[in-house]
Design a protein around this motif. Structure first.
Motif, mmCIF file in Angstrom:
data_model
loop_
_atom_site.group_PDB
_atom_site.id
_atom_site.type_symbol
_atom_site.label_atom_id
_atom_site.label_comp_id
_atom_site.label_asym_id
_atom_site.label_seq_id
_atom_site.Cartn_x
_atom_site.Cartn_y
_atom_site.Cartn_z
ATOM 1 N N PRO B 108 0.812 -1.233 0.000
ATOM 2 C CA PRO B 108 0.000 0.000 0.000
ATOM 3 C C PRO B 108 0.845 1.282 0.000
ATOM 4 N N SER B 109 2.100 1.188 0.456
ATOM 5 C CA SER B 109 2.946 2.388 0.517
ATOM 6 C C SER B 109 3.563 2.747 -0.826
ATOM 7 N N VAL B 110 3.392 1.902 -1.835
ATOM 8 C CA VAL B 110 4.026 2.150 -3.146
ATOM 9 C C VAL B 110 3.376 3.356 -3.821
ATOM 10 N N GLN B 111 4.216 4.213 -4.430
ATOM 11 C CA GLN B 111 3.730 5.411 -5.128
ATOM 12 C C GLN B 111 3.571 5.046 -6.609
ATOM 13 N N LEU B 112 2.328 5.078 -7.080
ATOM 14 C CA LEU B 112 2.037 4.597 -8.438
ATOM 15 C C LEU B 112 1.739 5.754 -9.381
ATOM 16 N N GLY B 113 2.347 5.760 -10.583
ATOM 17 C CA GLY B 113 2.094 6.792 -11.581
ATOM 18 C C GLY B 113 0.771 6.567 -12.307
ATOM 19 N N GLU B 114 0.529 7.355 -13.347
ATOM 20 C CA GLU B 114 -0.701 7.238 -14.133
ATOM 21 C C GLU B 114 -0.535 6.235 -15.264
ATOM 22 N N ASP B 115 -1.655 5.631 -15.656
ATOM 23 C CA ASP B 115 -1.704 4.760 -16.834
ATOM 24 C C ASP B 115 -0.675 3.642 -16.814
ATOM 25 N N ILE B 116 -0.392 3.103 -15.648
ATOM 26 C CA ILE B 116 0.572 2.009 -15.578
ATOM 27 C C ILE B 116 -0.112 0.679 -15.884
ATOM 28 N N THR B 117 0.700 -0.306 -16.297
ATOM 29 C CA THR B 117 0.209 -1.660 -16.541
ATOM 30 C C THR B 117 1.016 -2.609 -15.663
ATOM 31 N N ILE B 118 0.358 -3.278 -14.753
ATOM 32 C CA ILE B 118 1.074 -4.263 -13.931
ATOM 33 C C ILE B 118 0.379 -5.609 -14.135
ATOM 34 N N MET B 119 1.069 -6.515 -14.809
ATOM 35 C CA MET B 119 0.477 -7.796 -15.206
ATOM 36 C C MET B 119 0.490 -8.789 -14.027
ATOM 37 N N PRO B 120 -0.067 -10.006 -14.213
ATOM 38 C CA PRO B 120 -0.225 -10.917 -13.077
ATOM 39 C C PRO B 120 1.095 -11.288 -12.389
ATOM 40 N N HIS B 121 0.976 -11.556 -11.088
ATOM 41 C CA HIS B 121 2.065 -12.132 -10.301
ATOM 42 C C HIS B 121 3.283 -11.227 -10.186
ATOM 43 N N VAL B 122 3.053 -9.934 -10.285
ATOM 44 C CA VAL B 122 4.130 -8.962 -10.033
ATOM 45 C C VAL B 122 4.140 -8.640 -8.542
ATOM 46 N N VAL B 124 5.575 -5.679 -5.867
ATOM 47 C CA VAL B 124 6.239 -4.387 -5.649
ATOM 48 C C VAL B 124 6.254 -4.146 -4.144
ATOM 49 N N GLU B 125 7.479 -4.046 -3.581
ATOM 50 C CA GLU B 125 7.598 -3.991 -2.122
ATOM 51 C C GLU B 125 7.507 -2.559 -1.573
ATOM 52 N N ARG B 126 7.480 -2.474 -0.263
ATOM 53 C CA ARG B 126 7.282 -1.252 0.507
ATOM 54 C C ARG B 126 8.126 -0.069 0.013
ATOM 55 N N GLY B 127 7.487 1.078 -0.142
ATOM 56 C CA GLY B 127 8.218 2.313 -0.420
ATOM 57 C C GLY B 127 8.718 2.454 -1.843
ATOM 58 N N ALA B 128 8.402 1.515 -2.723
ATOM 59 C CA ALA B 128 8.864 1.627 -4.109
ATOM 60 C C ALA B 128 8.036 2.664 -4.867
ATOM 61 N N VAL B 129 8.565 3.099 -6.038
ATOM 62 C CA VAL B 129 7.880 4.081 -6.877
ATOM 63 C C VAL B 129 7.801 3.524 -8.295
ATOM 64 N N ILE B 130 6.610 3.593 -8.921
ATOM 65 C CA ILE B 130 6.460 3.176 -10.328
ATOM 66 C C ILE B 130 5.959 4.393 -11.112
ATOM 67 N N GLY B 131 6.717 4.819 -12.134
ATOM 68 C CA GLY B 131 6.393 6.038 -12.876
ATOM 69 C C GLY B 131 5.231 5.868 -13.846
ATOM 70 N N ASP B 132 4.851 6.975 -14.499
ATOM 71 C CA ASP B 132 3.715 7.000 -15.420
ATOM 72 C C ASP B 132 3.941 6.074 -16.617
ATOM 73 N N ARG B 133 2.879 5.457 -17.036
ATOM 74 C CA ARG B 133 2.843 4.653 -18.266
ATOM 75 C C ARG B 133 3.829 3.481 -18.287
ATOM 76 N N SER B 134 4.404 3.121 -17.180
ATOM 77 C CA SER B 134 5.346 1.989 -17.179
ATOM 78 C C SER B 134 4.589 0.659 -17.230
ATOM 79 N N ILE B 135 5.262 -0.348 -17.817
ATOM 80 C CA ILE B 135 4.648 -1.666 -18.011
ATOM 81 C C ILE B 135 5.490 -2.712 -17.289
#
Lengths: 332, 332, 332
Positions: B108-122, B124-135
């Motif tokens: 829940p602490s992960v900072q998520l960008g806009e329009d991202i795609t995260i497919m099954p079984h990924v 993402v651990e505590r405090g991570a950041v995923i930028g916009d439009r990343s796949i």
């Protein structure tokens, strides 16, 4: 972090020291940033000038280096000895969050130790064993009947094929594949055995075999992207640098060091404490304590002389020309 | 697909051109199939004969090739320049399906960008950041506090260890392992930093370090199964071909090219725009713009002369024999 | 386990035999443990002494070995021929548990064969095909429109990129990556085609291409950590040993053998049944049936002579010295 006296540290590293063995070493650092209580190293000649201003309590230096600094650990490969020390100080820094994530598939027959951590999407198949305090990162696969020891860390996507064994305190980085084999292992014979305190870099492959297992000795350290052939025996405390390819049925004695991208042909025996230089092809047995290099690998001094001989060729061609000229002068 | 004028393309490729720089290039193709508006290349001498019948609007050729074709981009390595062009034209062809699959575990602490795609079984651990439009493809692991930029593609089973950073528009192919390390990273120090526009082939390993990060410069292209050591600095726009092993604490300047299966020893510095030939072992520093080859690597001209000298040996042995015969004749 | 007459076996192996071709071979074993009905091999000269006491019904030996043992299969590389035989006897030992695990994500449009096994956390994307009796281990990824044949085994974390094809009875070990590519494949063109009976070791990478597919021929055996470039064609029954790097657009004829850590430059053609020795760099075409070695690779006999010439240098330097002394004596 653990503490060692210099003497204890040297016993673990298998290298001699000079100076006061009773001092306490509490950590490792590079030469510029090392503080009192830490050990550092000098591998590259261009850092020798920094020795007088270094604050480390001890240094790892080349066995032949002329220096007054004390205490020193003397090694034929200071950089690798340093990475071994780094490992000794840091291997216990493990977080233990505990528990099995509900997305995992752990067969009911699996024997589970205490205080284990199994992260999401891990698979542990029928009859496997997971020891106390071991950590399995996401996407790890442990095949049927495989045995994972105590205090082991398996990073993401490590695959342990059916029947293989991983010793206590071992660390396998992401993407290691242990025991690729097409033949179902016989009841009592594991295709691959990793003994205690083994560390494998990322994407390492250790092939398995059903007739005689591939065995990796205690304390062996293997770098990224190395391949070890089926039925091969790697003795305790060997160091194998990145992208080495060791064939099937090879035997390495204790504390052998193999530098980057060496190929060792199937069936070869390398004696204890031997060293093999980068990019060699080992086609025949190497005696204990020897230093070998080249394609095919030969005694380092021989290989160096061979390269020196090649470097002398332009001079020799001139000489031959000169002799010919001289000779025709003499005749006329 | 993007469009460039020839001049814009050459600026991105870092190579000079001859002819009209204002023409529009809209794609890349091989010499047999290239059409108007596309750029092709000639790397192998056996394709030189096809230049007159080629329909491409521009060609990438060797810097010393004698040809009337215009415009041409001149490169010391036409094939690698072509693969760079290929990448420039195709890197934006990404599908963006959007959303996070319910089988993923994103803290829940992960900072998520806009329009991202995260497919099954990924994961993402505590405090991570995923930028916009990343796949993020299935089975990707992003460790604690890791930072993934905008428009990044992480293919299946990529593992990003805790604290590592991946720059914008980077592409990491399946099975890449970023930051294998046994030491928890210090608060502010990432073990590995990939800058923007980096592309990594499949099963690449980039080791991490807690004291000084491993840094991969902007626009660097690394081929399959390469290993990069801890604390190493790779300058912008370097090209590293398959299965190269770069040791710890190496420094590569801007636009260095390293051919297949080269070993670079720990601590070495390679100057900007230098090139290293296939299977070399780099044991000492290489100056900027130099072309090196061999075991150990030396100036290409020197290595070629050395090989030529070795090829001359049979003749020399004959000569020596001849001189000896001559000499004994003279005496008698 | 299957049974073959010696003659049938030799047809599959592509090697000649001497002696009674009608005997039944029911398994493979090493020379010490082989029993009646099994075939064994002698690759290393130090095992020749064991031939008279060997109980195997047939032996694979070097094509030039002087032995009375009958029947024998004669091969230019007995060890590799043995591993091929091993594969023939064991490839059918597959367990078929059946069914799709509920944690998998298989798109509803996927065409599924009969009696398939899909283990936990597998992803199969839109429009893909999975053939009869195939087994997908945990964490396998099959991209959009990819085609997996009948009786295929994909071990943990194998990634098949969109559009690639895997032939019947193929075995891909853990962590293989098929088709890394940044360009979406054209409608009808698969980026990579593996034909039937291909076996890939762990962490192998086969690059894809949108213009002309990378093709791996029937019965090809590729060892761990090998990289194959985009657009390359590998002919049927080739053997590629660990950590070989083959560039883009290479062509290998039928039954080529490439030893460990060889580099093959882009665009090169290697003729059928050619053999390339460990650690060579192949920079130019190799004719059919040739045996090449070295950096750059040349005919084995030439490379051996070259090495012999280098070994003669110290003697030659002495000779030159001697001539010079002699000459100055003559003058004075």
């Amino acid at each position: 972090m653990p503490k060692f006296t210099l003497q204890e540290l040297c016993e673990k590293l298998g290298e001699p020291f000079e100076g006061d063995g009773s001092i306490q070493i509490m950590g490792v650092a590079e030469i510029d940033s090392a503080k009192e209580g830490e050990i550092s190293f000098v591998a590259n000649p261009k850092y020798v000038a920094k020795i007088p201003i270094c604050r480390a309590s001890a240094l790892i230096v080349h066995k032949d280096l002329d220096t007054d600094f004390r205490p020193v650990i003397r090694s034929s490969n200071p950089y690798l000895t340093f990475t071994q020390a780094l490992y000794l100080f840091h291997k216990d820094q493990r977080k233990l969050s505990g528990g099995i994530h509900p997305s995992c598939h752990v067969d009911p027959s699996v024997q589970l130790g205490e205080d284990i951590t199994i992260m999401p999407h891990v698979i542990v198949e029928r009859g496997a064993v997971i020891g106390d305090r071991s950590i399995l990162y996401p996407g790890v696969f442990v095949g049927e009947g495989a045995v994972i020891g105590n205090d082991v860390t398996l990073y993401p996507n490590v695959s342990i094929y059916a029947g293989c064994r991983v010793g206590d305190q071992s660390i396998l980085h992401a993407g290691c594949r242990i025991g690729p084999i097409n033949i179902q292992p016989a009841a009592e014979k594991p295709p691959v055995v990793l003994n205690d305190d083994v560390e494998l870099g990322a994407n390492v492959v250790i092939s398995g075999q059903s007739e005689s297992p591939t065995v990796i000795g205690q304390g062996v350290k293997i770098d990224n992207l190395v391949q070890i052939g089926a039925g091969t025996q790697v003795g305790p405390h060997c160091i194998i640098v990145a992208q080495v390819a060791i064939g099937d049925h090879v035997t390495l004695g204790e504390r052998v060091t193999i530098a980057g991208q060496v190929v060792v042909s199937p069936g070869v025996t390398i004696g204890e404490k031997a060293q093999v230089g980068a990019k060699s092809v080992v086609m025949d047995d190497i005696p204990p304590c020897a230093v070998f290099w080249g394609v095919p690998a030969q005694a380092f001094s021989k290989e160096k002389r061979l390269k020196a001989n090649i470097a002398r060729l332009p001079k020799m061609f001139d000489k031959i020309q000169h002799i010919e000229d001289h000779l025709s002068e003499l005749e006329s």
